[in-house]
Scaffold this motif. Structure first.
Motif, PDB file in Angstrom:
ATOM      1  N   ASN C  80       1.795  28.159 -11.428  1.00  0.00           N
ATOM      2  CA  ASN C  80       2.988  28.863 -10.982  1.00  0.00           C
ATOM      3  C   ASN C  80       2.765  29.607  -9.677  1.00  0.00           C
ATOM      4  O   ASN C  80       3.648  29.667  -8.829  1.00  0.00           O
ATOM      5  CB  ASN C  80       3.474  29.820 -12.073  1.00  0.00           C
ATOM      6  CG  ASN C  80       4.274  29.071 -13.111  1.00  0.00           C
ATOM      7  OD1 ASN C  80       4.980  28.124 -12.803  1.00  0.00           O
ATOM      8  ND2 ASN C  80       4.148  29.474 -14.349  1.00  0.00           N
ATOM      9  N   LEU C  81       1.589  30.156  -9.535  1.00  0.00           N
ATOM     10  CA  LEU C  81       1.274  30.785  -8.249  1.00  0.00           C
ATOM     11  C   LEU C  81       1.362  29.750  -7.128  1.00  0.00           C
ATOM     12  O   LEU C  81       1.928  30.008  -6.055  1.00  0.00           O
ATOM     13  CB  LEU C  81      -0.135  31.403  -8.313  1.00  0.00           C
ATOM     14  CG  LEU C  81      -0.733  31.918  -7.014  1.00  0.00           C
ATOM     15  CD1 LEU C  81       0.162  32.954  -6.358  1.00  0.00           C
ATOM     16  CD2 LEU C  81      -2.111  32.515  -7.269  1.00  0.00           C
ATOM     17  N   SER C  82       0.843  28.578  -7.404  1.00  0.00           N
ATOM     18  CA  SER C  82       0.856  27.522  -6.382  1.00  0.00           C
ATOM     19  C   SER C  82       2.265  27.069  -6.056  1.00  0.00           C
ATOM     20  O   SER C  82       2.619  26.862  -4.885  1.00  0.00           O
ATOM     21  CB  SER C  82       0.022  26.327  -6.855  1.00  0.00           C
ATOM     22  OG  SER C  82      -1.273  26.757  -7.162  1.00  0.00           O
ATOM     23  N   ILE C  83       3.060  26.917  -7.098  1.00  0.00           N
ATOM     24  CA  ILE C  83       4.452  26.512  -6.872  1.00  0.00           C
ATOM     25  C   ILE C  83       5.185  27.561  -6.053  1.00  0.00           C
ATOM     26  O   ILE C  83       5.919  27.238  -5.113  1.00  0.00           O
ATOM     27  CB  ILE C  83       5.154  26.295  -8.234  1.00  0.00           C
ATOM     28  CG1 ILE C  83       4.619  25.016  -8.880  1.00  0.00           C
ATOM     29  CG2 ILE C  83       6.658  26.244  -8.071  1.00  0.00           C
ATOM     30  CD1 ILE C  83       5.061  24.838 -10.311  1.00  0.00           C
TER      31      ILE C  83
ATOM     32  N   THR D 281      -4.387  29.909   4.515  1.00  0.00           N
ATOM     33  CA  THR D 281      -5.333  29.887   3.401  1.00  0.00           C
ATOM     34  C   THR D 281      -4.604  29.784   2.063  1.00  0.00           C
ATOM     35  O   THR D 281      -4.988  29.009   1.179  1.00  0.00           O
ATOM     36  CB  THR D 281      -6.200  31.162   3.456  1.00  0.00           C
ATOM     37  OG1 THR D 281      -6.837  31.229   4.738  1.00  0.00           O
ATOM     38  CG2 THR D 281      -7.256  31.154   2.378  1.00  0.00           C
ATOM     39  N   ASN D 282      -3.536  30.554   1.922  1.00  0.00           N
ATOM     40  CA  ASN D 282      -2.754  30.476   0.685  1.00  0.00           C
ATOM     41  C   ASN D 282      -2.127  29.111   0.483  1.00  0.00           C
ATOM     42  O   ASN D 282      -2.094  28.593  -0.633  1.00  0.00           O
ATOM     43  CB  ASN D 282      -1.642  31.526   0.714  1.00  0.00           C
ATOM     44  CG  ASN D 282      -2.116  32.831   0.152  1.00  0.00           C
ATOM     45  OD1 ASN D 282      -2.473  32.903  -1.015  1.00  0.00           O
ATOM     46  ND2 ASN D 282      -2.164  33.850   0.986  1.00  0.00           N
ATOM     47  N   LEU D 283      -1.600  28.575   1.554  1.00  0.00           N
ATOM     48  CA  LEU D 283      -0.951  27.263   1.429  1.00  0.00           C
ATOM     49  C   LEU D 283      -1.955  26.211   0.973  1.00  0.00           C
ATOM     50  O   LEU D 283      -1.660  25.379   0.114  1.00  0.00           O
ATOM     51  CB  LEU D 283      -0.323  26.854   2.771  1.00  0.00           C
ATOM     52  CG  LEU D 283       0.940  27.620   3.175  1.00  0.00           C
ATOM     53  CD1 LEU D 283       1.343  27.255   4.605  1.00  0.00           C
ATOM     54  CD2 LEU D 283       2.096  27.324   2.213  1.00  0.00           C
ATOM     55  N   ALA D 284      -3.139  26.249   1.551  1.00  0.00           N
ATOM     56  CA  ALA D 284      -4.142  25.248   1.186  1.00  0.00           C
ATOM     57  C   ALA D 284      -4.580  25.409  -0.269  1.00  0.00           C
ATOM     58  O   ALA D 284      -4.778  24.429  -0.995  1.00  0.00           O
ATOM     59  CB  ALA D 284      -5.347  25.361   2.112  1.00  0.00           C
ATOM     60  N   ALA D 285      -4.735  26.655  -0.710  1.00  0.00           N
ATOM     61  CA  ALA D 285      -5.136  26.889  -2.097  1.00  0.00           C
ATOM     62  C   ALA D 285      -4.086  26.343  -3.050  1.00  0.00           C
ATOM     63  O   ALA D 285      -4.396  25.653  -4.035  1.00  0.00           O
ATOM     64  CB  ALA D 285      -5.354  28.382  -2.334  1.00  0.00           C
ATOM     65  N   ALA D 286      -2.823  26.674  -2.740  1.00  0.00           N
ATOM     66  CA  ALA D 286      -1.741  26.224  -3.606  1.00  0.00           C
ATOM     67  C   ALA D 286      -1.688  24.697  -3.642  1.00  0.00           C
ATOM     68  O   ALA D 286      -1.557  24.083  -4.711  1.00  0.00           O
ATOM     69  CB  ALA D 286      -0.412  26.798  -3.107  1.00  0.00           C
ATOM     70  N   ALA D 287      -1.810  24.095  -2.485  1.00  0.00           N
ATOM     71  CA  ALA D 287      -1.773  22.634  -2.432  1.00  0.00           C
ATOM     72  C   ALA D 287      -2.962  22.032  -3.172  1.00  0.00           C
ATOM     73  O   ALA D 287      -2.852  20.977  -3.801  1.00  0.00           O
ATOM     74  CB  ALA D 287      -1.762  22.169  -0.973  1.00  0.00           C
ATOM     75  N   GLY D 288      -4.085  22.711  -3.111  1.00  0.00           N
ATOM     76  CA  GLY D 288      -5.257  22.235  -3.847  1.00  0.00           C
ATOM     77  C   GLY D 288      -5.007  22.197  -5.347  1.00  0.00           C
ATOM     78  O   GLY D 288      -5.408  21.248  -6.034  1.00  0.00           O
ATOM     79  N   VAL D 289      -4.348  23.214  -5.854  1.00  0.00           N
ATOM     80  CA  VAL D 289      -4.030  23.234  -7.286  1.00  0.00           C
ATOM     81  C   VAL D 289      -3.123  22.067  -7.640  1.00  0.00           C
ATOM     82  O   VAL D 289      -3.358  21.351  -8.622  1.00  0.00           O
ATOM     83  CB  VAL D 289      -3.360  24.568  -7.679  1.00  0.00           C
ATOM     84  CG1 VAL D 289      -2.858  24.507  -9.122  1.00  0.00           C
ATOM     85  CG2 VAL D 289      -4.331  25.724  -7.492  1.00  0.00           C
ATOM     86  N   ILE D 290      -2.089  21.900  -6.833  1.00  0.00           N
ATOM     87  CA  ILE D 290      -1.155  20.798  -7.098  1.00  0.00           C
ATOM     88  C   ILE D 290      -1.912  19.464  -7.060  1.00  0.00           C
ATOM     89  O   ILE D 290      -1.762  18.615  -7.949  1.00  0.00           O
ATOM     90  CB  ILE D 290      -0.010  20.783  -6.059  1.00  0.00           C
ATOM     91  CG1 ILE D 290       0.709  22.130  -6.025  1.00  0.00           C
ATOM     92  CG2 ILE D 290       0.944  19.632  -6.338  1.00  0.00           C
ATOM     93  CD1 ILE D 290       1.505  22.479  -7.239  1.00  0.00           C
ATOM     94  N   GLY D 291      -2.748  19.304  -6.054  1.00  0.00           N
ATOM     95  CA  GLY D 291      -3.510  18.060  -5.942  1.00  0.00           C
ATOM     96  C   GLY D 291      -4.377  17.799  -7.162  1.00  0.00           C
ATOM     97  O   GLY D 291      -4.345  16.710  -7.744  1.00  0.00           O
ATOM     98  N   ALA D 292      -5.120  18.801  -7.578  1.00  0.00           N
ATOM     99  CA  ALA D 292      -6.023  18.591  -8.708  1.00  0.00           C
ATOM    100  C   ALA D 292      -5.249  18.366 -10.005  1.00  0.00           C
ATOM    101  O   ALA D 292      -5.665  17.586 -10.871  1.00  0.00           O
ATOM    102  CB  ALA D 292      -6.950  19.794  -8.852  1.00  0.00           C
ATOM    103  N   THR D 293      -4.107  19.049 -10.131  1.00  0.00           N
ATOM    104  CA  THR D 293      -3.312  18.893 -11.351  1.00  0.00           C
ATOM    105  C   THR D 293      -2.781  17.466 -11.450  1.00  0.00           C
ATOM    106  O   THR D 293      -2.885  16.817 -12.500  1.00  0.00           O
ATOM    107  CB  THR D 293      -2.139  19.893 -11.345  1.00  0.00           C
ATOM    108  OG1 THR D 293      -2.670  21.204 -11.172  1.00  0.00           O
ATOM    109  CG2 THR D 293      -1.361  19.822 -12.646  1.00  0.00           C
ATOM    110  N   GLY D 309      -8.228  24.949 -11.721  1.00  0.00           N
ATOM    111  CA  GLY D 309      -8.904  26.048 -11.022  1.00  0.00           C
ATOM    112  C   GLY D 309      -9.803  25.526  -9.913  1.00  0.00           C
ATOM    113  O   GLY D 309      -9.806  26.053  -8.795  1.00  0.00           O
ATOM    114  N   ASN D 310     -10.547  24.485 -10.187  1.00  0.00           N
ATOM    115  CA  ASN D 310     -11.370  23.850  -9.155  1.00  0.00           C
ATOM    116  C   ASN D 310     -10.520  23.433  -7.958  1.00  0.00           C
ATOM    117  O   ASN D 310     -10.967  23.528  -6.814  1.00  0.00           O
ATOM    118  CB  ASN D 310     -12.041  22.584  -9.714  1.00  0.00           C
ATOM    119  CG  ASN D 310     -13.321  22.868 -10.475  1.00  0.00           C
ATOM    120  OD1 ASN D 310     -13.903  21.982 -11.069  1.00  0.00           O
ATOM    121  ND2 ASN D 310     -13.764  24.120 -10.497  1.00  0.00           N
ATOM    122  N   GLY D 311      -9.315  22.974  -8.241  1.00  0.00           N
ATOM    123  CA  GLY D 311      -8.426  22.533  -7.158  1.00  0.00           C
ATOM    124  C   GLY D 311      -8.132  23.669  -6.188  1.00  0.00           C
ATOM    125  O   GLY D 311      -8.123  23.474  -4.964  1.00  0.00           O
ATOM    126  N   ALA D 312      -7.891  24.855  -6.744  1.00  0.00           N
ATOM    127  CA  ALA D 312      -7.643  26.004  -5.885  1.00  0.00           C
ATOM    128  C   ALA D 312      -8.838  26.243  -4.972  1.00  0.00           C
ATOM    129  O   ALA D 312      -8.696  26.426  -3.756  1.00  0.00           O
ATOM    130  CB  ALA D 312      -7.369  27.239  -6.735  1.00  0.00           C
TER     131      ALA D 312
END
Ligand SMILES: Nc1ncnc2c1ncn2[C@@H]1O[C@H](COP(=O)(O)OP(=O)(O)O)[C@@H](O)[C@H]1O
Ligand SMILES: Nc1ncnc2c1ncn2[C@@H]1O[C@H](COP(=O)(O)OP(=O)(O)O)[C@@H](O)[C@H]1O
Ligand SMILES: Nc1ncnc2c1ncn2[C@@H]1O[C@H](COP(=O)(O)OP(=O)(O)O)[C@@H](O)[C@H]1O
Lengths: 122, 486, 486, 486, 122, 122
Positions: C80-83, D281-293, D309-312
């Motif tokens: 949700n943070l990511s979204i 930095t935030n955008l990349a972290a969020a996108a990382g979560v989406i990618g890994a999910t 979590g690893n994705g972040a």
């Protein structure tokens, strides 16, 4: 004197306890076990690796009762633990030679006489 | 009496830390809005870091208490933080920082920024505190920074008292400590009181915050007595805390928060080298860990993780008084000694049959004393600057500073020790300080709070153990229809 | 339409908070690089504190959920943070803060800082948002600060929905809420929309962030229904969360983060007294704890730790709208009332057969309403300054402000309630919002994520229980040879 | 050789990030005390955030290790942090940032601020580091910021080595890594060494901090071999970490700390747009979560929380090098790719029979490489500014930058890989790197530290299970007399 | 051969173990159970909702002993687990057909012969 | 019918379960216990205080089997739980009077008939 050992689902316990207590049989012990039987295992997965878990959580109910009470206790468990699905569990009846009540040192059948449940404290 | 000139000296000293001319411009026409903003940002964020230390204490104390008491510790932390905030607002801030005499402040109740004299501080507010007038930040920033300090001191108090103290006992002591005892001692030095005038140096509170807390903790545990089972046949038994991971999280949070605690104590940023203080603080913490690790290895022949964590805190406590007055290598020595002392002192406390579950007495008490004395050994002329103090014994001082530090400590011990003893005894003989044996055995969570802190570890919680006719791994909601799979 | 003048008024009002002339210099030739830097440091670090609140929500929600669902809550928080970050970047920021009309913003998609008019903001960037032009910080700082707010609001939404919601349900609602619903309501006030122009005051979001979240949460839990076993024979059953320590860690982190949430909402530092806001926020939180503790004691005759924590959050939520507009004593009253309300409201929610595992509705919903209304009661003339609003009822106001606050709340309830209901219903009747009974019984961890959050508590993990032919304490690697000891 | 001009270029480049003329005034007569204060506040608080990342690594690694080893991980974290602080103070800082040649720095041992040449930096201190002279902050602020970076790199090293490494092994490797290996590589770029002069860009350390850590981690795990039971019949077995909640807390803390890691790497605030970096930095972290999910869903058909979590972290690592040089949309792409790679790479690592309990190799290694290369793809002319580098391939670059990035990575791999291998082998063949099988089975907590990290889960602790003749819920101490109730 | 199953308070165990070990009977197993009996339940409360907990934590001690040792073992437990308050627990004696020592494969009474306790390691 | 109660090392269980299931005996339950026996205690230390832990974690395996299956089950456990070091554990054989399957209400030997293991779900 017999010991009833029942391996049942957790969900069933509450009602069983209430019913048994109502019959004067509140004395019992339970513990967590994991078991397998007819019920199959299930697959869990962690970081891409998979494994099958065969041992599922069950509740073990143990109660020592007077010979006269065995059948009614078993009936209660049978009725309330039953769902009809694999995994409902099993009941074992084991002979017991003697029973001692620690508080009084009493021995034998008198220790197992049915009694009403006390009021909760607090 | 007017303390402004003294406090100005304090700030000037701060400037000298940097070794540069400083705020020439500021001298003339007062600080610019920009400077006030920079100072405020630093002090407020420093205060936020110190506030965060409450999470550190919570985790440390929870981790080192029993599982059956974990919820009670959580409740204690939050109520004490709240008491500290409200009491320090009501009375503590006035007693500590309000204008008054050398013993206590006497105005500024409820942070009320108007005094009889109608004085005005540099921010255009009618001011009750000339002491603060010299800081180029709003009075609220000073209050915020100071109130989180008193909350730290109170958290320390209860570190020895885990697992057996009544909730109401925490509350009553907390009210008196944060509203009365702590502020008076704080006034002596930070409020420009008699110790300050004697040249006593305690930059961020080795004695004011930590030693005070530890003294109250000592009185508390003596009056409470040890936990059931702690001593058997005269021998201390291990009663391990239930979660080293949470305790270590607490230690790291404290370490992080200490950056605000020490470096933020400049109470300003412009013209001040607070980075230097942060570095000293880190070096001491690191050296404390090494010290405690080595001593644990030598004395116990084991690498006790809880004491490694204690070592970090001992180093931090010790460097708190001297952090702005000493060179980096001295910070390393100060931290190392503090860390080395922890394991033997833990044993000593046990030998004295004092029950101190988290190592509060060695870590905040003895380290607090050591750190305060260390100022008298390692303080350098250039870092003391214009403050009315003298260099340490190892830096050409006459030993006078050591003597001042020594009697400053004695005064704190005498006052806070006596007050705490009286309050704890009063609680003991009225409503009682300790729970009954049954309640202690049952755990404070269930007996005082009605529910375990980790319910699923103790009671049958409906549905706690996941059983179902069938369950399968993964993805049900994304790949399967919403009906229960057959 | 051009909102710059209105926003300027907002900032000027902020300056007046300090009670000093303010940035005289800045008026002439725009902010200096130094001022921009100070403001940016404050706002960016404030945003970091708010970002940290995600850890607070994670711990609070994990702590108060069942052990078998703990991993699922963790997964929910991070997705949700990511979204929120991505959606607010894509559309939310433009809708909330882009130039447009009184209802929604209409430019600035993907934070794209160029608009048709080629306007330039004070930082030399082509700007799509005149509203922000008046802040002396880069547009990215505003975005960062705002995006972490929407993430907070979204975290609140799911507080009531623990232990039974499908992962995909969280994802879909999150996309709509952060990309569409929240931004529109935020625009009404913070984007200079119609509510702002009516004089509605919500400094840091009691209604915009918290009430909105709670409304969606209410809709969510109504549509989901209670957890299995929550109500038996019409009576609410205790389903205790599995870890009060983690929940309390969450509360303290939230308290800490709130310093950025409220005080950072000045969106600048130079000429602004944000320390004052931090103090008000702390006082309200502390009073909230006291309130909830007392009420828990009186009503339940027990010191419920989870509700003491709720009290802190209730106080914080309530003071969020008024924190910059009221005096400290009012902050205490506002927090105290919020805290006192928590225990009875928790019972009330139970009585209405609504299942709210973490107390989201009392704490974010009712407290959010109370705090927003409190502006209309306690706001002082001098703190409102040039904002188009009026003093509170208790400060000589006519009651008009209370009326504005009231219909502002109504509008929020109507819009967000209706939108949330529609979205949740849509999810329910398409892919489904709730997991099956079997999955709920088994726990979301295993049924949705393939593995328990605490595997060693539930399954036989190879080697979980430390057994070996022999093992002995301490120091093996340091004192013993590397071969296995015989 | 004198690097000042190069470093000045670096700072100027930083200013250009903002796109405004910058500190015109500063050019003339040096930075004002106010500017120094603002810069210092930003850098010191950035360093505090990075220091806090130790809590993140602690929680992540504890959460993903076995319950019987949790205390050992805690001990490892705190000792390694301490080693890093002391060693970097003693030698590392001088090697990395002291004046010297293109390969290593050669003065400034123990942060000793005097060099042979008697040079003076802009803060009036005799300086050993012309490289730092160009930053408008005290040398201590630079040290503090850099020392927490090396601690991060060291924490990464041990992520693969959980559950089986001797404590002493951690200590020895830590000393060499933080005192020697890391500083040399850091010097090449951040110390103004040969890679910097070639135009290699790594803004905050995708390769310097993360890839280096991961390389050492790879060597460590190869030499250690997998945990007992990890591979059976050539197939990787799940050995789930014992606490996903703690692991996720770790991830969120890391995310928060990364705001300081990346945005703080401007090493100043005035004239610099660090908010922009925070947003990337935030955008990349969020996108990382989406990618890994998404990848977890597609490849494993399950929503693996540990990999979300690893994705972040993968997203964060990847954006670390390019964060100041790319546009937001590029940050999203960079993060997304990093996240998408995690799940397949985890499988690949397993297939290679390498045991990496927390996903260190994909997350810090491959992502570090990807992020460093991404600079060569996405860097924009205007953001590079005066730095001796070229725009990325997708922004009209010739591909030269990609080539520089590529051989920079190769050099790092070669040097750090080789050094780490040698050190680990030396440890293995002298005192031994891995505990005995018995100790591994028993768990490191009991075999190395004498006590479990969660004692009540494993041994009979006296009074652990709350039993008593009677106990009752609630309020004993407040409503009942102090005598035991009958 | 008999199996003694005693449900006792946690507090009592340490002394019982020491005494039994001193008598040459260190071989036993324990586990966590929850039990109800004469001892009443207690009320817990969470967020305003109350429930009565009937099952309290107890320790289950199991030891298989030679017929000759049954009475002395029971006596020890009886003496040390006794407080006189409800909840002291019960002891059950159950017949055992056979015993096997895994380490040696030995079977029967020889496996259960009393033996002194070994020194702790480490 | 007999109940086999085996106190074994955790490490041994996986293979035992697989082998028994392969023999048509997948029905069993396990639980965590702590035990002492020939295997000595070990010393732990916390903040300078030391104590000896005598009770070590063991796995208790319980399975009720038909008389005909007792020996083959015991043999499997004996073989796979054996390391030769103290602490390998013990196996006890206890008489059982009756067995009930909850799902069907069936009683007696039929409930214990060997059967193949089902496929894992999911
Ligand atoms: N022979 C047995 N010995 C010990 N426990 C058993 C035995 N058979 C079943 N159980 C216990 O009962 C639980 C349910 O048994 P299962 O065979 O799945 O039920 P069903 O016969 O209704 O399909 C098992 O998980 C196990 O704990
Ligand atoms: N018939 C029984 N079967 C199994 N366990 C029992 C039985 N009776 C008592 N217990 C166990 O002993 C514990 C204490 O029993 P209780 O009846 O309260 O003691 P007392 O008889 O001294 O009052 C219970 O909590 C339960 O664990
Ligand atoms: N007589 C007994 N009654 C109950 N459990 C026992 C008995 N003897 C052994 N055990 C269990 O078996 C475990 C291993 O026994 P131990 O005597 O150490 O093995 P060995 O005989 O191979 O040396 C013990 O930890 C305990 O759990």
């Amino acid at each position: 004197m017999k010991k009833i050992e029942a391996f049942i689902r957790h969900e069933a316990f509450d009602e069983i306890r209430t019913r048994l207590a109502g019959m004067g049989l509140p004395s019992m012990s339970i513990s967590e076990v994991k078991g397998s039987g007819r019920q199959g295992g299930y697959t869990e997965s962690y970081r891409g690796a998979r494994a099958t878990i065969f041992m599922r959580p069950k509740l073990k109910l143990e109660m020592v009762v007077d010979d006269a009470d065995v059948e009614r206790a078993v009936d209660v468990i049978l009725e309330l633990a039953h769902t009809g699905e694999p995994g409902d569990g099993k009941i074992f009846i084991i002979p017991v030679d003697d029973t001692v009540r620690v508080r009084t040192g009493e021995r034998g059948d008198v220790v197992l006489a049915p009694h009403p449940e006390d009021e909760p404290e607090g | 009496m007017r303390l402004r000139s003294l406090r100005t000296a304090w700030v000037v000293a701060g400037m000298l830390l940097l070794g540069v001319p400083g705020l020439a411009a500021a001298a003339g026409d007062g600080p610019s809005p920009t400077d006030i903003a920079v100072n405020s940002v630093w002090v407020v964020l420093g205060a936020v870091l110190v506030l965060f230390m409450q999470a550190g204490f919570a985790m440390l104390e929870i981790g080192l208490s029993r599982m059956k008491n974990a919820g009670a510790v959580a409740g204690k932390i939050i109520i004490n933080l709240s008491i500290a905030v409200l009491m320090f607002w009501a009375t503590g801030f006035a007693l500590a920082f309000g204008d008054g005499d050398g013993f206590l402040g006497q105005m500024g109740w409820f942070m009320n920024a108007t005094d009889a004299a109608g004085d005005t501080n540099s921010l255009g507010l009618n001011s009750f505190m000339n002491a603060i007038g010299a800081y180029n930040i709003p009075v609220e920033a000073v209050f915020f920074f100071q109130v989180v300090f008193v909350a730290v001191s109170l958290a320390i108090v209860f570190g020895t008292m885990l697992d057996r103290t009544k909730f109401i006992g925490y509350v009553i002591f907390g009210v008196v400590f944060t509203g009365l005892i702590y502020p008076i001692v704080a006034h002596w030095t930070w409020g420009g009181g008699w110790l300050f005038q004697d040249g006593f140096l305690d930059f961020a509170g080795s004695s004011i915050v930590h030693l005070q807390g530890a003294l109250a903790a000592l009185m508390g545990t003596i009056i409470l007595g040890p936990r059931i089972g702690k001593f058997r046949n005269g021998k201390a038994q291990p009663i391990p805390g239930h979660s080293i991971p949470l305790a270590m999280l607490g230690v790291i949070i404290l370490w992080v928060g200490w950056m605000g605690f020490n470096a933020g104590s400049t109470l300003g940023a412009v013209g001040l080298n607070f980075a230097d203080i942060a570095v000293n603080t880190n070096l001491a913490a690191a050296a404390g860990v090494i010290g405690a690790t080595v001593a644990s290895l030598v004395i116990f022949r084991t690498l006790d993780v809880s004491q490694m964590g204690n070592g970090a805190i001992a180093g931090l406590v010790a460097v708190t008084a001297p952090c702005a007055f000493v060179d980096p290598w001295a910070a390393v020595v100060i931290g190392l000694v503090a860390g080395l002392l922890v394991p033997p002192l833990v044993v000593l406390v046990d030998r004295m049959r004092i029950d101190d579950p988290i190592g509060c007495l060695p870590v905040h008490g003895i380290s607090g004393i050591w750190g305060t004395l260390a100022v008298g050994l390692f303080a350098t002329e250039s870092r003391i600057g214009a403050l009315p103090a003298e260099a340490g014994l190892f830096y050409g001082g006459s030993g006078h500073q050591l003597w001042v530090q020594f009697y400053g400590i004695l005064a704190t011990i005498g006052f806070t020790g006596a007050c705490s003893l009286v309050v704890f005894l009063a609680i003991k003989y009225t409503i009682g300080l300790r729970v009954s044996e049954d309640e202690e055995a049952a755990g404070l969570d269930i007996s005082e709070h009605g529910m375990y802190g980790y319910p699923e570890q103790f009671i049958e919680v409906p549905g706690a153990f996941p059983e179902s006719t069938r369950h399968s791994a993964g993805l049900s909601s994304l790949t399967r229809p919403t009906t229960t799979p057959g």
